[in-house]
Design a protein around this motif. Structure first.
Motif, PDB file in Angstrom:
ATOM      1  N   MET A  30      -2.808  -5.432   2.885  1.00  0.00           N
ATOM      2  CA  MET A  30      -1.964  -6.348   3.660  1.00  0.00           C
ATOM      3  C   MET A  30      -2.808  -7.172   4.639  1.00  0.00           C
ATOM      4  O   MET A  30      -3.979  -6.886   4.854  1.00  0.00           O
ATOM      5  CB  MET A  30      -0.789  -5.620   4.336  1.00  0.00           C
ATOM      6  CG  MET A  30      -1.125  -4.491   5.268  1.00  0.00           C
ATOM      7  SD  MET A  30      -1.696  -4.988   6.888  1.00  0.00           S
ATOM      8  CE  MET A  30      -0.163  -5.332   7.716  1.00  0.00           C
ATOM      9  N   SER A  52       0.362   7.151   4.576  1.00  0.00           N
ATOM     10  CA  SER A  52      -0.554   8.025   3.828  1.00  0.00           C
ATOM     11  C   SER A  52       0.218   9.156   3.148  1.00  0.00           C
ATOM     12  O   SER A  52      -0.214   9.656   2.123  1.00  0.00           O
ATOM     13  CB  SER A  52      -1.597   8.644   4.761  1.00  0.00           C
ATOM     14  OG  SER A  52      -2.407   7.649   5.320  1.00  0.00           O
ATOM     15  N   GLY A 105       0.810  -1.217   0.000  1.00  0.00           N
ATOM     16  CA  GLY A 105       0.000   0.000   0.000  1.00  0.00           C
ATOM     17  C   GLY A 105       0.841   1.264   0.000  1.00  0.00           C
ATOM     18  O   GLY A 105       0.482   2.267  -0.625  1.00  0.00           O
ATOM     19  N   THR A 106       1.962   1.223   0.701  1.00  0.00           N
ATOM     20  CA  THR A 106       2.844   2.386   0.776  1.00  0.00           C
ATOM     21  C   THR A 106       3.269   2.816  -0.627  1.00  0.00           C
ATOM     22  O   THR A 106       3.185   3.992  -0.992  1.00  0.00           O
ATOM     23  CB  THR A 106       4.095   2.031   1.607  1.00  0.00           C
ATOM     24  OG1 THR A 106       3.676   1.559   2.886  1.00  0.00           O
ATOM     25  CG2 THR A 106       5.000   3.222   1.776  1.00  0.00           C
ATOM     26  N   ASP A 120      -6.914   7.511   0.391  1.00  0.00           N
ATOM     27  CA  ASP A 120      -6.217   6.359   0.970  1.00  0.00           C
ATOM     28  C   ASP A 120      -7.301   5.473   1.585  1.00  0.00           C
ATOM     29  O   ASP A 120      -7.874   5.799   2.628  1.00  0.00           O
ATOM     30  CB  ASP A 120      -5.215   6.834   2.032  1.00  0.00           C
ATOM     31  CG  ASP A 120      -4.480   5.673   2.704  1.00  0.00           C
ATOM     32  OD1 ASP A 120      -4.886   4.510   2.513  1.00  0.00           O
ATOM     33  OD2 ASP A 120      -3.500   5.937   3.430  1.00  0.00           O
TER      34      ASP A 120
HETATM   35  C1  LIG Z   1      -1.635  -0.017   6.150  1.00  0.00           C
HETATM   36  C2  LIG Z   1      -1.752   1.376   5.669  1.00  0.00           C
HETATM   37  C3  LIG Z   1      -0.978   1.852   4.601  1.00  0.00           C
HETATM   38  C4  LIG Z   1       0.217   1.129   4.056  1.00  0.00           C
HETATM   39  O1  LIG Z   1       0.052  -0.045   3.473  1.00  0.00           O
HETATM   40  P1  LIG Z   1       1.147  -1.201   3.445  1.00  0.00           P
HETATM   41  O2  LIG Z   1       0.508  -2.220   2.586  1.00  0.00           O
HETATM   42  O3  LIG Z   1       1.371  -1.648   4.842  1.00  0.00           O
HETATM   43  O4  LIG Z   1       2.380  -0.627   2.824  1.00  0.00           O
HETATM   44  C5  LIG Z   1      -1.241   3.120   4.125  1.00  0.00           C
HETATM   45  N1  LIG Z   1      -2.179   3.911   4.683  1.00  0.00           N
HETATM   46  C6  LIG Z   1      -2.908   3.504   5.729  1.00  0.00           C
HETATM   47  C7  LIG Z   1      -3.945   4.433   6.287  1.00  0.00           C
HETATM   48  C8  LIG Z   1      -2.704   2.237   6.274  1.00  0.00           C
HETATM   49  O5  LIG Z   1      -3.387   1.857   7.347  1.00  0.00           O
END
Ligand SMILES: *Cc1c(COP(=O)(O)O)cnc(C)c1O
Length: 446
Positions: A196, A102, A73-74, A170
């Motif tokens: 994740m 975020s 997600g990052t 996000d």
């Molecule tokens: C978990 C999360 C991410 C990051 O995602 P990853 O898959 O862990 O890199 C980004 N934004 C928010 C609000 C999150 O909770």
């Protein structure tokens, strides 16, 4: 008056056998295992075909034209920021109470993060604070649907339109959530999210961005996917020169063990979050009228939902409980129920030195303001209202088992309704500001 368990009374949940499936997560079945094993045996972990199918299915489920998967997600969020055209010297407005991913990678793009307060009831970006954050250099707003709560999209979109700003959602906490009858992730110019393993749509380690704009799609692909950055995929004029390389210099391909798993998870996801909603709405129905504990919950009559209710929380209003310290409250709940409510959620990001002093690549200035037209750190002074918010978790029920859920609610209720018994109880951590920089979901290193 009923004596509280922490003072020697009888615990509400004494001797109760809590069924394992009440909290079990993530949920997977034989079809999930088979899908993953097939990738393993076919040695297609580093392939693309399953990922492409996942993208098609995810875009259809999300109700957007395009989806691009990537490793986490990052990375999806950084890609989204670059895709909408953020560049050195620009500013992005982001709530200070969120997970670091975020916005932290905005610094990699030379973009300055301007932190906004969150609204005390929604814990999402406060639309009333946007004007304060605005400058001639503002280019985008990062909207986080925090802990599943939809942000106030009517007002945010109106503000963005008025000032010609891009909106990135996000959706890491809120896959499948609704705002006034419309799915979260369909409002922004582009939306990005983590899938994740602890997120409500749990697919291993995976990120995905969605958009209706082919040019943004092309930029996402080109930024991360060297083997897809070519004439078969990209139609935006002028991008040919850089075909066959990932423009970010980073490799963002998703592992197909995860996209195969994501395809099977997506099929059952709506049913899974419906079960979670039923369970947690029931908990909050049982808590109606309890002082001091304000549900972090949405008005369902408007067609909004809390998605998969990722890490459900309450807002702690201690003035309704004679000023009772939240640590004492939490210890007392633990004594009644065996459950300790994790405190604070994410700490406000602006107080971390990574946003104050870190000079990542030696530009002689903090990365946050390396290309800035003003020292945006000065604006952090206005974030005291968010720093003062106290919140804590409730049990993250994944299954509707009303008789047990009710007992947890009874435990919280008993403590809140008998708070006077606790006003003299001391706690070493009293007054300490709680929270963490990362979600507390990985409680053990494995
Ligand atoms: C978990 C999360 C991410 C990051 O995602 P990853 O898959 O862990 O890199 C980004 N934004 C928010 C609000 C999150 O909770």
């Amino acid at each position: 008056m009923e004596k509280l368990a922490i003072l020697g009374g009888k615990p509400v949940m004494e001797g109760v056998n809590v069924p394992e499936e009440l909290f079990k997560w993530p949920l997977f079945e034989k079809v999930d295992e088979d899908a993953v094993l097939e990738v393993f045996h076919d040695n297609t972990m580093s392939g693309n075909l399953i990922t492409r199918k996942f993208e098609e299915e995810f875009a259809a489920w999300q109700g957007r034209k395009y989806a691009v998967a990537c490793c986490n997600g990052t990375m999806s969020l950084q890609t989204a920021m670059w895709a909408v055209g953020l560049k050195a010297g620009d500013e992005i407005i982001c709530p200070t109470k969120t997970y670091w991913a975020s916005c932290l990678s905005a610094q990699n793009l030379g973009v300055s993060v301007v932190f906004a307060n969150v609204d005390k009831n929604t814990l999402c970006i406060d639309p009333d604070d946007l004007e304060r954050c605005l400058s001639p250099w503002t280019k985008a707003i990062m909207v986080v649907h925090y802990y599943g709560h939809p942000a106030d999209m009517d007002r945010i979109m109106a503000f963005a339109k008025k000032h010609n700003l891009k909106v990135i959602e996000d959706v890491s906490h809120a896959q499948g959530g609704m705002y006034k009858g419309r799915k979260l992730g369909t409002f922004g110019d582009i939306s990005a999210m983590s899938l994740m393993s602890m997120k409500s749509l749990a697919c291993g380690e995976l990120g995905v961005m969605v958009t209706d704009d082919k040019a943004y799609y092309d930029r996402c692909v080109a930024y991360l996917h060297y083997e897809r950055n070519n004439e078969d995929n990209i139609t935006t004029e002028g991008m040919e020169e850089y075909f066959h390389m990932p423009l970010s210099g980073m490799k963002g391909r998703a592992n197909q063990l995860c996209t195969a798993y994501a395809r099977t998870q997506l099929k059952t996801y709506d049913a899974k979050i419906a079960e979670i909603q039923k369970a947690i709405n029931y908990f909050w129905d049982c808590m109606e009228g309890v002082p001091g504990i304000q549900a972090h919950r949405v008005d369902r009559s408007e067609g909004s939902t809390m998605a998969g209710w990722y890490i459900p929380h309450f807002i702690y209003n201690k003035e309704e409980l004679g000023g009772l310290d939240i640590h004492v409250f939490a210890d007392a709940v633990k004594a009644e129920t065996g459950y300790y409510p994790g405190l604070g959620g994410n700490l406000p990001l602006h107080i971390h030195p990574v946003f104050q002093t870190l000079d990542l690549i030696g530009l002689g200035k903090p990365s946050r303001i390396a290309f800035a037209h003003r020292d945006v750190r000065e604006l952090d002074k206005a974030l005291a209202p968010t720093e003062a918010i106290e919140c804590a978790e409730i049990p993250y029920f994944r299954k509707y088992i009303p008789e047990v859920i009710k007992m947890y609610a009874d435990g919280f209720r008993k403590v809140a309704e008998n708070y006077q018994q606790l006003l003299d109880v001391q706690n070493d951590a009293e007054g300490k500001v709680e929270g963490q920089w990362y979600g507390k979901v990985n409680k053990t290193d494995k």
